[in-house]
Every structure is written in structure tokens, then in C-alpha cells.
Write a protein that holds these residues in place. Structure first.
Motif, PDB file in Angstrom:
ATOM      1  N   ALA A 296       5.954  13.839 -27.111  1.00 16.22           N
ATOM      2  CA  ALA A 296       5.172  13.327 -28.232  1.00 16.22           C
ATOM      3  C   ALA A 296       3.708  13.184 -27.832  1.00 16.22           C
ATOM      4  CB  ALA A 296       5.726  11.974 -28.680  1.00 16.22           C
ATOM      5  N   PRO A 297       2.774  13.418 -28.743  1.00 16.79           N
ATOM      6  CA  PRO A 297       1.352  13.294 -28.397  1.00 16.79           C
ATOM      7  C   PRO A 297       0.971  11.926 -27.858  1.00 16.79           C
ATOM      8  CG  PRO A 297       1.612  14.412 -30.509  1.00 16.79           C
ATOM      9  CD  PRO A 297       2.970  13.925 -30.115  1.00 16.79           C
ATOM     10  N   ALA A 298       1.604  10.865 -28.364  1.00 14.20           N
ATOM     11  CA  ALA A 298       1.268   9.517 -27.904  1.00 14.20           C
ATOM     12  C   ALA A 298       1.700   9.276 -26.466  1.00 14.20           C
ATOM     13  CB  ALA A 298       1.909   8.481 -28.827  1.00 14.20           C
ATOM     14  N   ALA A 299       2.648  10.082 -25.957  1.00 15.67           N
ATOM     15  CA  ALA A 299       3.136   9.865 -24.587  1.00 15.67           C
ATOM     16  C   ALA A 299       2.048  10.157 -23.557  1.00 15.67           C
ATOM     17  CB  ALA A 299       4.358  10.746 -24.326  1.00 15.67           C
ATOM     18  N   PHE A 300       1.079  11.007 -23.902  1.00 19.83           N
ATOM     19  CA  PHE A 300       0.011  11.321 -22.961  1.00 19.83           C
ATOM     20  C   PHE A 300      -0.946  10.148 -22.772  1.00 19.83           C
ATOM     21  CE2 PHE A 300       1.345  15.485 -24.556  1.00 19.83           C
ATOM     22  CZ  PHE A 300       1.483  16.187 -23.370  1.00 19.83           C
ATOM     23  N   ALA A 301      -0.908   9.181 -23.681  1.00 21.85           N
ATOM     24  CA  ALA A 301      -1.862   8.071 -23.607  1.00 21.85           C
ATOM     25  C   ALA A 301      -1.624   7.186 -22.389  1.00 21.85           C
ATOM     26  CB  ALA A 301      -1.785   7.232 -24.884  1.00 21.85           C
ATOM     27  N   GLY A 302      -0.369   7.055 -21.956  1.00 25.73           N
ATOM     28  CA  GLY A 302      -0.080   6.122 -20.868  1.00 25.73           C
ATOM     29  C   GLY A 302      -0.121   6.720 -19.486  1.00 25.73           C
ATOM     30  N   LEU A 303      -0.263   8.038 -19.379  1.00 26.73           N
ATOM     31  CA  LEU A 303      -0.167   8.680 -18.067  1.00 26.73           C
ATOM     32  C   LEU A 303      -1.337   8.332 -17.156  1.00 26.73           C
ATOM     33  CD1 LEU A 303       1.279  10.591 -16.162  1.00 26.73           C
ATOM     34  CD2 LEU A 303       0.100  12.502 -17.270  1.00 26.73           C
ATOM     35  N   LEU A 304      -2.559   8.570 -17.604  1.00 28.42           N
ATOM     36  CA  LEU A 304      -3.726   8.312 -16.761  1.00 28.42           C
ATOM     37  C   LEU A 304      -3.902   6.829 -16.425  1.00 28.42           C
ATOM     38  CD1 LEU A 304      -6.366  10.818 -18.190  1.00 28.42           C
ATOM     39  CD2 LEU A 304      -5.024  11.004 -16.095  1.00 28.42           C
ATOM     40  N   PRO A 305      -3.741   5.896 -17.378  1.00 24.08           N
ATOM     41  CA  PRO A 305      -3.833   4.479 -16.996  1.00 24.08           C
ATOM     42  C   PRO A 305      -2.793   4.065 -15.963  1.00 24.08           C
ATOM     43  CG  PRO A 305      -4.078   4.699 -19.358  1.00 24.08           C
ATOM     44  CD  PRO A 305      -3.665   6.050 -18.851  1.00 24.08           C
ATOM     45  N   LEU A 306      -1.577   4.620 -16.062  1.00 25.93           N
ATOM     46  CA  LEU A 306      -0.560   4.262 -15.074  1.00 25.93           C
ATOM     47  C   LEU A 306      -0.914   4.812 -13.698  1.00 25.93           C
ATOM     48  CD1 LEU A 306       2.118   2.842 -14.620  1.00 25.93           C
ATOM     49  CD2 LEU A 306       3.299   4.950 -15.271  1.00 25.93           C
ATOM     50  N   GLU A 307      -1.418   6.038 -13.645  1.00 26.17           N
ATOM     51  CA  GLU A 307      -1.856   6.599 -12.367  1.00 26.17           C
ATOM     52  C   GLU A 307      -3.021   5.799 -11.796  1.00 26.17           C
ATOM     53  OE1 GLU A 307      -2.750  10.658 -13.164  1.00 26.17           O
ATOM     54  OE2 GLU A 307      -0.664  11.326 -12.994  1.00 26.17           O
ATOM     55  N   ALA A 308      -3.961   5.406 -12.664  1.00 20.62           N
ATOM     56  CA  ALA A 308      -5.094   4.597 -12.203  1.00 20.62           C
ATOM     57  C   ALA A 308      -4.626   3.234 -11.685  1.00 20.62           C
ATOM     58  CB  ALA A 308      -6.093   4.410 -13.336  1.00 20.62           C
ATOM     59  N   PHE A 309      -3.597   2.664 -12.318  1.00 21.45           N
ATOM     60  CA  PHE A 309      -3.072   1.374 -11.846  1.00 21.45           C
ATOM     61  C   PHE A 309      -2.481   1.502 -10.451  1.00 21.45           C
ATOM     62  CE2 PHE A 309       0.693  -1.353 -11.380  1.00 21.45           C
ATOM     63  CZ  PHE A 309       0.085  -2.605 -11.412  1.00 21.45           C
ATOM     64  N   PHE A 310      -1.699   2.551 -10.212  1.00 25.97           N
ATOM     65  CA  PHE A 310      -1.120   2.740  -8.878  1.00 25.97           C
ATOM     66  C   PHE A 310      -2.214   2.952  -7.824  1.00 25.97           C
ATOM     67  CE2 PHE A 310       3.002   4.420 -10.951  1.00 25.97           C
ATOM     68  CZ  PHE A 310       3.530   3.136 -10.956  1.00 25.97           C
ATOM     69  N   ILE A 311      -3.238   3.743  -8.183  1.00 28.05           N
ATOM     70  CA  ILE A 311      -4.352   3.940  -7.245  1.00 28.05           C
ATOM     71  C   ILE A 311      -5.061   2.615  -6.972  1.00 28.05           C
ATOM     72  CG2 ILE A 311      -6.604   5.038  -6.967  1.00 28.05           C
ATOM     73  CD1 ILE A 311      -5.558   7.410  -8.499  1.00 28.05           C
ATOM     74  N   SER A 312      -5.284   1.843  -8.030  1.00 26.08           N
ATOM     75  CA  SER A 312      -5.975   0.557  -7.886  1.00 26.08           C
ATOM     76  C   SER A 312      -5.217  -0.388  -6.979  1.00 26.08           C
ATOM     77  CB  SER A 312      -6.152  -0.072  -9.270  1.00 26.08           C
ATOM     78  OG  SER A 312      -6.672  -1.382  -9.167  1.00 26.08           O
TER      79      SER A 312
ATOM     80  N   PHE B 193       0.831  -1.203   0.000  1.00 26.03           N
ATOM     81  CA  PHE B 193       0.000   0.000   0.000  1.00 26.03           C
ATOM     82  C   PHE B 193       0.867   1.255   0.000  1.00 26.03           C
ATOM     83  CE2 PHE B 193      -1.795   3.398   2.658  1.00 26.03           C
ATOM     84  CZ  PHE B 193      -2.849   3.788   1.843  1.00 26.03           C
ATOM     85  N   VAL B 194       1.865   1.292   0.866  1.00 28.90           N
ATOM     86  CA  VAL B 194       2.768   2.448   0.923  1.00 28.90           C
ATOM     87  C   VAL B 194       3.525   2.593  -0.392  1.00 28.90           C
ATOM     88  CG1 VAL B 194       4.803   3.392   2.063  1.00 28.90           C
ATOM     89  CG2 VAL B 194       2.984   2.359   3.425  1.00 28.90           C
ATOM     90  N   LEU B 195       3.963   1.463  -0.956  1.00 29.45           N
ATOM     91  CA  LEU B 195       4.732   1.506  -2.202  1.00 29.45           C
ATOM     92  C   LEU B 195       3.912   2.101  -3.333  1.00 29.45           C
ATOM     93  CD1 LEU B 195       7.208   0.733  -3.911  1.00 29.45           C
ATOM     94  CD2 LEU B 195       6.174  -1.520  -4.225  1.00 29.45           C
ATOM     95  N   PHE B 196       2.695   1.604  -3.534  1.00 30.90           N
ATOM     96  CA  PHE B 196       1.887   2.074  -4.657  1.00 30.90           C
ATOM     97  C   PHE B 196       1.350   3.484  -4.406  1.00 30.90           C
ATOM     98  CE2 PHE B 196       1.521  -2.550  -5.572  1.00 30.90           C
ATOM     99  CZ  PHE B 196       1.999  -2.513  -6.874  1.00 30.90           C
ATOM    100  N   ALA B 197       1.006   3.807  -3.165  1.00 32.86           N
ATOM    101  CA  ALA B 197       0.551   5.166  -2.867  1.00 32.86           C
ATOM    102  C   ALA B 197       1.678   6.170  -3.094  1.00 32.86           C
ATOM    103  CB  ALA B 197       0.036   5.248  -1.435  1.00 32.86           C
ATOM    104  N   SER B 198       2.888   5.819  -2.679  1.00 34.34           N
ATOM    105  CA  SER B 198       4.032   6.699  -2.898  1.00 34.34           C
ATOM    106  C   SER B 198       4.347   6.818  -4.388  1.00 34.34           C
ATOM    107  CB  SER B 198       5.253   6.165  -2.150  1.00 34.34           C
ATOM    108  OG  SER B 198       5.011   6.085  -0.758  1.00 34.34           O
ATOM    109  N   ALA B 199       4.214   5.701  -5.119  1.00 35.79           N
ATOM    110  CA  ALA B 199       4.451   5.737  -6.564  1.00 35.79           C
ATOM    111  C   ALA B 199       3.454   6.660  -7.249  1.00 35.79           C
ATOM    112  CB  ALA B 199       4.366   4.329  -7.145  1.00 35.79           C
ATOM    113  N   PHE B 200       2.200   6.637  -6.779  1.00 34.40           N
ATOM    114  CA  PHE B 200       1.196   7.531  -7.363  1.00 34.40           C
ATOM    115  C   PHE B 200       1.545   8.994  -7.098  1.00 34.40           C
ATOM    116  CE2 PHE B 200      -2.598  10.118  -6.546  1.00 34.40           C
ATOM    117  CZ  PHE B 200      -3.114  10.162  -7.836  1.00 34.40           C
ATOM    118  N   VAL B 201       1.973   9.314  -5.877  1.00 37.43           N
ATOM    119  CA  VAL B 201       2.338  10.694  -5.543  1.00 37.43           C
ATOM    120  C   VAL B 201       3.514  11.152  -6.412  1.00 37.43           C
ATOM    121  CG1 VAL B 201       3.258  12.194  -3.739  1.00 37.43           C
ATOM    122  CG2 VAL B 201       1.440  10.573  -3.196  1.00 37.43           C
ATOM    123  N   LEU B 202       4.523  10.304  -6.533  1.00 39.24           N
ATOM    124  CA  LEU B 202       5.693  10.670  -7.343  1.00 39.24           C
ATOM    125  C   LEU B 202       5.327  10.823  -8.818  1.00 39.24           C
ATOM    126  CD1 LEU B 202       8.423   8.377  -5.721  1.00 39.24           C
ATOM    127  CD2 LEU B 202       8.132  10.843  -5.440  1.00 39.24           C
TER     128      LEU B 202
END
Length: 207
Positions: free
Chosen positions: A181-197, A156-165
Motif C-alpha cells: 500500500a502507498p501508505a506503508a512507505f511512510a513508516g520505513l525511513l522514520p523507523l530506519e532513522a530511529f534505529f540509527i539514532s 548499540f549492537v541491537l539497534f545497529a543490527s536492527a537497522f541492517v536487517l
């Protein structure tokens, strides 16, 4: 641990955001917007790229209208003495906020609005995916509690800290005058959602 990481990350973020306008002239941020707009035209097409740019300008205008700096045009009508004071205050504001540093801050804010607008263009296509990722974490949390499986506070601490960073890093990426690059924005929100999940899945469930 999470509080320490959050405070440290936010402090470094503030220092960097205040440093960038001092290190780069406003023309550098505006040139970056023009370069990335050209990339958007090639990636999304001219119509979508113009829509992204218009939304960014609207966001920047809304942010500028919320500025606490007074102006003579906003001052109520008064006698000659009041008008003279208002004009003098306007000249003081222009001298103080019209220097290169504050012009760079305005250009940095416009760059941030532009990249946020680019990010928002991905949101409609990713909404279902983001909801699925977060709901998966909620379901795993509930199932673990029903099966009497222990939750892992270290994860929990690891993923919560990863989300903050990651959140702080994404804010920095929105203002750094380097090409994204425009395509780089595609992975940001899913990665943040994964850390939150994963943080939710490992958070202690009561009941």
C-alpha cells in the motif's frame, strides 16, 4: 556480531533477489506495477501517480544505460569484417540476455525503481522529522559523555543490527511481487532513522 548479521543478511538478500526472477515471469512484475499504480492514483491522485511512474521509468532507463552489455548500435563504424563480427556479437547477446530469466530481471529492476520512486515521494515531507530523530541520538550521546553515564554496547549492537536487517528487508520488499500500500512507505525511513539514532546514542563517545 554486527558483521555476522550483515554478512548473513546480505547473503540471504542476494539469494532471494536471484531466485525471484526464476520463480516469476516478467509479466508478474509488470502486473504488480500496474496494480500499485492504480493504488497510487487512488491515494495520491492521478497527477502525482503519473509523476511517480515517470520518475521510475527515468530511473530504470538510467540503470539500463549503465549496462556493460555491448550492442551493435554502440559499436564504432568499421569494415565489413568488423560489422559482421559486431552483428554476430549482437545476436549472441540477444540469445543470452533475451531469455525469460533476464527479462524477469529487467522487470524486477523496473518494479524496484517504481517502489523507490514511491518512497522518494515521502522524503520531502519527512526530511525535518528524519533530521530531528538523528540529531536527537547525537545529542543523547554527547550528554551521556558529559554526565559520565556509561554507553550500552549491547543496545548499540541491537539497534545497529536492527537497522541492517530493516535495510535488507526493505530491499526485499522493493522487489517481491506482492502488493504494498502507498501508505506503508511512510513508516520505513522514520523507523530506519530511529534505529540509527539509538545506535548513535549508545555508541561510545570520546572527548
Amino acid at each position: 556480531m554486527i558483521r555476522v548479521i550483515s554478512v548473513a543478511a546480505l547473503t540471504l538478500l542476494l539469494i532471494l533477489v536471484l531466485y525471484l526472477p526464476a520463480a516469476h515471469p516478467p509479466e508478474r512484475f509488470l502486473a504488480q506495477i500496474r496494480a500499485e499504480h492504480a493504488l497510487n492514483v487512488a491515494f495520491w491522485g492521478e497527477h502525482s501517480a503519473l509523476h511517480i511512474l515517470e520518475r521510475a521509468l527515468a530511473m530504470n532507463t538510467a540503470a539500463a544505460s549503465a549496462s556493460p552489455v555491448p550492442s551493435s548500435s554502440q559499436a564504432p563504424s568499421a569494415d565489413r569484417m568488423g560489422q559482421a563480427v559486431a552483428k554476430e556479437m549482437e545476436r549472441v547477446n540477444q540469445r543470452f540476455f533475451g531469455n525469460p530469466y533476464f527479462r524477469s530481471i529487467d522487470a524486477l529492476l523496473l518494479l524496484a525503481c517504481f517502489r523507490l520512486s514511491c518512497q522518494l515521494d515521502w522524503l520531502p515531507a519527512q526530511t525535518c522529522l528524519l533530521l530531528a530523530i538523528v540529531i536527537d541520538g547525537l545529542m543523547v550521546r554527547v550528554l551521556r559523555s558529559k554526565e559520565f553515564k556509561p554507553h550500552d554496547p549491547e543496545l548499540f549492537v541491537l539497534f545497529a543490527s536492527a537497522f541492517v536487517l530493516l535495510a535488507c528487508t526493505s530491499i526485499v520488499a522493493f522487489v517481491v511481487p506482492l502488493t504494498i500500500a502507498p501508505a506503508a512507505f511512510a513508516g520505513l525511513l522514520p523507523l530506519e532513522a530511529f534505529f540509527i539514532s539509538r545506535a548513535i546514542a549508545n555508541f561510545h563517545h570520546r572527548g
